[in-house]
Design a protein around this motif. Structure first.
Motif: not given
Length: 322
Positions: A253-275
């Motif tokens: 479900e992550a958004t890929r950037n094959d050139e930069a070798l990065t993945l982006q995951l949606p997040s609300d920034g809460s401590q619970r979700e980060l954990r």
């Protein structure tokens, strides 16, 4: 209205066919900093002028109390409890800083001895002793602003209205002014702050209201307002292509950037979700070289709520690298 320094309900002000304030509600607890944000012409200064008794609201406005006093019947008592520092300095450049202070003491009907005592204390508190005998016209912008606030404090107000107090100041002077504002609140003063510097509201305010087209678009703490805006995400960066491909195949479900070798995951920034995401990565055996949390800032909030260009301020997303 218990423990509220300011309580205004259904606040209205119209000029001709233009509703500058269209029935807004404002409540400010004692000993806090409340910031009113909005684009030019949103009605911020009009709100300050009404609450500080400089102009009257429309007759169909609801009840307005400042310092526990009803503005419709106890305006003079309210004035005794407040101080106002407007967008444009009230400092008289033709006289010295000390003379400006003593003039304010006279206007507050203080005795000569009391006026000189308070003047000396405030000049020292605002680091203006060396410049006290010099004409205020020779002061820098930051010094004039400090003198302006010092003059406001001569009457020992418990509520202070600061209408864009740092406009035109350099970054160092602005940060110095922030320190002064924080000290005021530490002393129990309530501060009603209008500003176009989003970073300023983020740094100082306990609560923030966004004013747009005469109405409040949103109100809350800075963090609450930021959570209103989507776009928060966690970015994972990898050095080795094999590790990146492994992670990408697992985190579909992550958004890929094959050139930069990065993945982006949606997040609300809460401590619970980060954990939760960190635990998930550990379980999957995925070790990123860098993890960065990006959350919306007040620039994003301002733009989304007012749908207009935001002031160009160097607000950067919060980042936490792992």
């Amino acid at each position: 209205m218990t423990n509220l320094a300011i309580a205004a309900y259904g606040l209205r002000k119209t000029y001709g066919d233009k509703a500058v304030l269209d029935g807004i509600d404002l409540t400010v607890p004692e000993g806090t900093i409340f910031s009113l944000l909005g684009p030019n012409g949103a009605g911020k200064t009009t709100a300050v002028k009404i609450l500080s008794t400089l102009i009257s609201p429309d007759a169909d406005s609801g009840q307005i109390r400042v310092g526990g006093h009803d503005l419709s019947t106890q305006a003079q008592a309210a004035r005794a409890a407040i101080g106002v520092t407007g967008q444009f300095s009230a400092v008289d450049g033709l006289i010295t800083g000390e003379e400006n202070m003593l003039l304010m003491a006279d206007l507050h009907h203080l005795s000569k001895n009391e006026g000189r005592r308070i003047t000396a204390e405030l000049l020292e508190r605002f680091d203006l002793v060396e410049a006290a005998k010099k004409p205020a016209s020779t002061y820098s912008g930051g010094m004039k602003r400090r003198l302006d606030i010092a003059m406001t404090l001569v009457g020992s107000p418990r509520i202070i209205f600061l209408d864009e107090p740092t406009t035109g100041l350099d970054p160092r002077s602005r940060h110095n002014m922030w320190g002064i504002i924080r000290e005021l609140v530490t002393d129990g003063v309530t501060v009603f702050l209008t500003t176009q510097y989003l970073e300023e509201a983020d740094e100082l305010a306990d609560r923030i209201a966004v004013l747009h087209d005469g109405k409040l678009a949103a109100e809350g703490t800075a963090e609450e307002l930021k959570r209103l805006i989507p776009g928060g995400h966690i970015r994972l960066r990898f050095t080795a292509p094999a590790d990146y491909q492994h992670a990408a195949s697992t985190l579909t479900e992550a958004t890929r950037n094959d050139e930069a070798l990065t993945l982006q995951l949606p997040s609300d920034g809460s401590q619970r979700e980060l954990r939760s995401i960190l635990d998930w990565l550990d379980t999957a055996g995925i070790e990123a070289d860098e993890l960065t949390l990006h959350t919306p800032d007040l620039d994003d909030v301002f733009f989304a709520l007012t749908a207009t260009a935001v002031p160009t301020q160097p607000n950067k997303p919060k980042e936490a690298a792992r």
